[in-house]
Scaffold this active site. Structure first.
Site, PDB file in Angstrom:
ATOM      1  N   CYS A 130       0.831  -1.200   0.000  1.00 54.33           N
ATOM      2  CA  CYS A 130       0.000   0.000   0.000  1.00 54.33           C
ATOM      3  C   CYS A 130       0.868   1.253   0.000  1.00 54.33           C
ATOM      4  CB  CYS A 130      -0.920  -0.030   1.222  1.00 54.33           C
ATOM      5  SG  CYS A 130      -1.911   1.455   1.367  1.00 54.33           S
ATOM      6  N   CYS A 133      -0.418   4.083   2.210  1.00 50.48           N
ATOM      7  CA  CYS A 133      -0.249   3.875   3.657  1.00 50.48           C
ATOM      8  C   CYS A 133       1.213   4.056   4.064  1.00 50.48           C
ATOM      9  CB  CYS A 133      -0.653   2.461   4.075  1.00 50.48           C
ATOM     10  SG  CYS A 133      -2.130   1.844   3.297  1.00 50.48           S
ATOM     11  N   ASP A 134       2.133   3.522   3.279  1.00 47.19           N
ATOM     12  CA  ASP A 134       3.522   3.408   3.739  1.00 47.19           C
ATOM     13  C   ASP A 134       4.516   4.286   2.977  1.00 47.19           C
ATOM     14  OD1 ASP A 134       2.634   1.463   5.493  1.00 47.19           O
ATOM     15  OD2 ASP A 134       2.953  -0.158   4.052  1.00 47.19           O
TER      16      ASP A 134
END
Ligand code: NAP
Length: 301
Positions: A130, A133-134
């Site tokens: 992701c 997200c990261d």
């Protein structure tokens, strides 16, 4: 006792909840994880008709609030099976058994793994599924994205804003993703596109440090120094819990056509979890509406 139980609160499930409630049905939506589904990880949506730009997170939150505002009940729970017992249609979670008149499966799909040695061990240590997200963890660093679909193209574009260098690795020459996205990625000076390239190995100690890659045309192998690998190679469904009741195709998708009807009259399938040629936000939303109205028709018969 609910009229309609919807399994999965992504775009298809939340849309089905809106349509079900608006049709006067008592709807329960069961979600095992986070409301909103996969789209919450999309940094930006620009192909949903009528909305020129919105983040996936904002889109999902709007949808969630809309479904809740119509009175759909939302509960957290992992559905582990469906059954017809003494004429009762039941949905089983790990904690409870619910009765209902009809079910819509909107279980979506989960990120596919590369299937390489140490892949699981390196998740959070250089491997991510992701970018939204990261990605922030890799500011100023070198990363690679693997995949040739819209997710990989979006991820490469998104990561190029923060990372020093982004390699986009795709196993074929032609990309599956939209040409407009590909052209955008090609304009990014810090993105290097390597086609006909497969990842053969994940190298490093506790953290991912290098990829072993191979050019499938020339056969040349080399290592790529990097800090992070974003795997964006599509999805796979999670319908195994329903296999004894429902017809699934060989990849595990629920067999249902555009009417969202399955081989079991009281079970409908909507969105990415069913067999379909195009898995998009628009088609997930469309399925939610179609499945809900088909379920209402079944309940009213
Ligand atoms: P996808 O379209 O299925 O693409 C997966 C890509 O990964 C393909 O290029 C595939 O290669 C490659 N791949 C699959 N298995 C692989 C493996 N084991 N090793 C290396 N490469 C592998 O998946 P997606 O990009 O996640 O998109 C899923 C759906 O969501 C699509 O319908 C997409 O259009 C949609 N989506 C839309 C948007 C948007 O419209 N903004 C954004 C994201 C996703 P091949 O091409 O060789 O098969």
């Amino acid at each position: 006792m609910y009229d309609l139980i919807i399994v999965g609160a992504g775009t298809a499930g939340l849309t089905a909840a809106i349509y079900g409630q608006r049709a006067g049905k008592h709807v329960l939506l069961l979600e095992e994880g986070i409301y909103g589904g996969q789209i919450i990880n999309s940094p930006e949506i620009e192909n949903y008709p009528g909305i020129s730009k919105v983040s996936g997170y904002q889109f999902a939150m709007n949808l969630y609030e809309q479904a809740a505002s119509f009175g759909a009940k939302l509960e957290t729970g992992k559905v582990i099976g469906l059954q017809l017992l003494d004429g009762k249609k039941q949905v089983k979670t790990q904690e409870a058994v619910y009765e209902c008149g009809a079910v819509i499966l909107a279980t979506g799909a989960k990120k596919r793994r590369l299937g390489l040695d140490r892949e699981d061990a390196l998740i959070g240590r250089g491997i991510s599924y992701c970018a939204a997200c990261d990605g922030a963890f890799y500011k100023g660093k070198t990363v690679a994205v693997v995949g040739g679909g819209n997710t990989a193209l979006e991820d490469a574009d998104y990561l190029s804003n923060a990372c020093d260098r982004v390699y986009l690795l795709h196993r074929r020459e032609a990309f599956r993703g939209d040409d407009s996205l590909l052209q955008r990625v090609k304009k990014r000076e810090n993105v290097t596109i390597l086609t006909s390239t497969v990842v053969e190995g994940l190298l490093g100690g506790e953290q991912l440090e290098q990829l072993q890659i191979k050019n499938t045309v020339t056969g040349e192998r080399k290592t790529l120094e990097l800090n992070g690998l974003f795997v964006a190679i599509g999805q796979q469904p999670e319908n195994e819990a329903f296999r004894d009741l429902l017809a699934l195709d060989k990849e595990g998708y629920v067999i249902a056509s555009e009417d969202c009807k399955t081989n079991v009259p009281w079970i409908f399938a909507a969105g990415d979890c069913r067999t379909k040629p195009l898995r998009q936000l628009t088609t997930a939303a469309a399925d939610g509406a179609v499945a809900a109205l088909a379920a209402c028709e079944y309940l009213n018969a």
